[in-house]
Design an enzyme around this catalytic site. Structure first.
Site, mmCIF file in Angstrom:
data_model
loop_
_atom_site.group_PDB
_atom_site.id
_atom_site.type_symbol
_atom_site.label_atom_id
_atom_site.label_comp_id
_atom_site.label_asym_id
_atom_site.label_seq_id
_atom_site.Cartn_x
_atom_site.Cartn_y
_atom_site.Cartn_z
ATOM 1 N N LYS A 134 31.057 51.033 54.687
ATOM 2 C CA LYS A 134 31.014 52.245 53.868
ATOM 3 C C LYS A 134 30.522 51.931 52.469
ATOM 4 C CE LYS A 134 34.474 54.015 51.621
ATOM 5 N NZ LYS A 134 35.743 54.636 51.204
ATOM 6 N N ASP B 61 33.304 58.365 54.660
ATOM 7 C CA ASP B 61 34.596 58.349 53.973
ATOM 8 C C ASP B 61 35.530 59.353 54.636
ATOM 9 O OD1 ASP B 61 33.763 60.839 53.101
ATOM 10 O OD2 ASP B 61 34.132 60.437 50.977
#
Length: 310
Positions: free
Chosen positions: A178, A196
């Site tokens: 991420k 997220d």
């Protein structure tokens, strides 16, 4: 007698009409009101809100891409909501953003980068001094270990420069896929999907995927869009999740893509009440960056206050 026989099927048909009518009414409960909001662009009312459970792959791709196009019109100024001036600042800020808001990170990093402007500086820092600066972000001891650790790796293995490859970025302490995609997409212009908590929540609400593992979500959603769309798509979805499609109480009545959303009705559907749930610039409030891009300011966005400003 012959004339009365046709009437029986007619009465039978009429008898069946009532439950059909109820089903239609139940279906309409999932469709956004015609005047969903005055503050954001509403999608055409004729769109079907409830996609079939057996929605074809082609239909899913079309619906997903339409949602992205609609969100691009609502958030044409979408951008990373972490303040940064270079890749090093972005990777540090992204690591610090875990379990806290971008706003809190943005209020904290000016002091950090003023004292430790380079990887070499932060690598040689006294951990206790760094902990004191990072205390407002929460989990400050673990975060201090990560940012000092990644700075040492950058200084020792990469000549003090943030690498522009996924396989190198994920070797840095505290950096996962991420974080790596945030850096690649926004510091190097290389497409990536940032999965997220907001992104995970929304793509499942929209039935783009039923996966729960971030890597599988990334793969499933990435397959619905051209690679060139991935970074902006991430911004659009995350911004929508932060401003309108909240976790606990989505502002359904103020949602511009309500007619395309299978989850319409999970939140507040009354337009006036829903408008009061909007956050950041959609609710007339400051954003998360102290130094946002000019395009955001031109769109009416307001910068966040510095730490301690109240």
């Amino acid at each position: 007698m012959p004339a009365s026989k046709p009437k029986k099927p007619e009465r039978a048909a009429a008898g069946k009409a009532a439950p059909v009518k109820k089903a239609a009414a139940a279906g309409k409960a999932l469709v956004a009101p015609r005047k969903a909001t005055a503050s954001v662009k509403a999608a055409p009312v004729k769109a079907v809100a409830e996609p079939a459970r057996d929605e074809s792959r082609t239909a899913l791709v079309r619906r997903a891409r339409r949602i992205n196009r609609e969100l691009a019109e609502v958030f044409p100024y979408a951008h990373p909501e972490l303040d940064f001036e270079n890749p090093f600042q972005l990777v540090v800020a992204t690591v610090l953003s875990a379990q806290t808001t971008d706003l809190r990170v943005n209020q904290t990093t000016p002091a950090l980068f003023a004292k430790y402007p380079t990887p070499e500086d932060l690598a040689a820092a006294d951990p206790e001094e760094v902990e004191e600066i990072l205390r407002p972000t929460g989990f400050f001891r673990a975060k201090t270990k990560s940012v000092i650790g990644l700075s040492k790796v950058l200084a020792e293995d990469f000549g003090g420069e943030v690498p522009g490859r996924l396989e190198d970025l994920v070797k840095l302490p505290g950096v996962g896929r991420k974080t790596a995609f945030v850096v690649l997409g926004n510091a190097f212009g290389r497409p990536g999907i940032t999965v997220d908590t907001h992104f995970q929540r929304l793509v499942r609400r929209w039935r783009w995927t039923g996966e729960t593992d971030p890597d599988k979500i990334e793969a499933a959603v990435g397959a619905l869009f051209p690679k060139s769309d991935w970074t902006d798509l991430s911004h659009h979805v995350i911004w929508h999740g932060r401003r309108i499609c909240h976790a606990r109480k989505p502002a359904c009545g103020a949602c511009p893509i309500a007619p395309l959303c299978p989850a319409y009705g999970e939140g507040e559907t009354d337009p006036e009440k829903a408008r009061k749930l909007l956050k950041y610039e959609k609710g007339g409030l400051p954003g998360q960056r102290l130094n946002p891009p000019q395009s955001y300011l031109d769109a009416g966005g307001r910068p966040a206050p510095p730490l301690g400003a109240g």
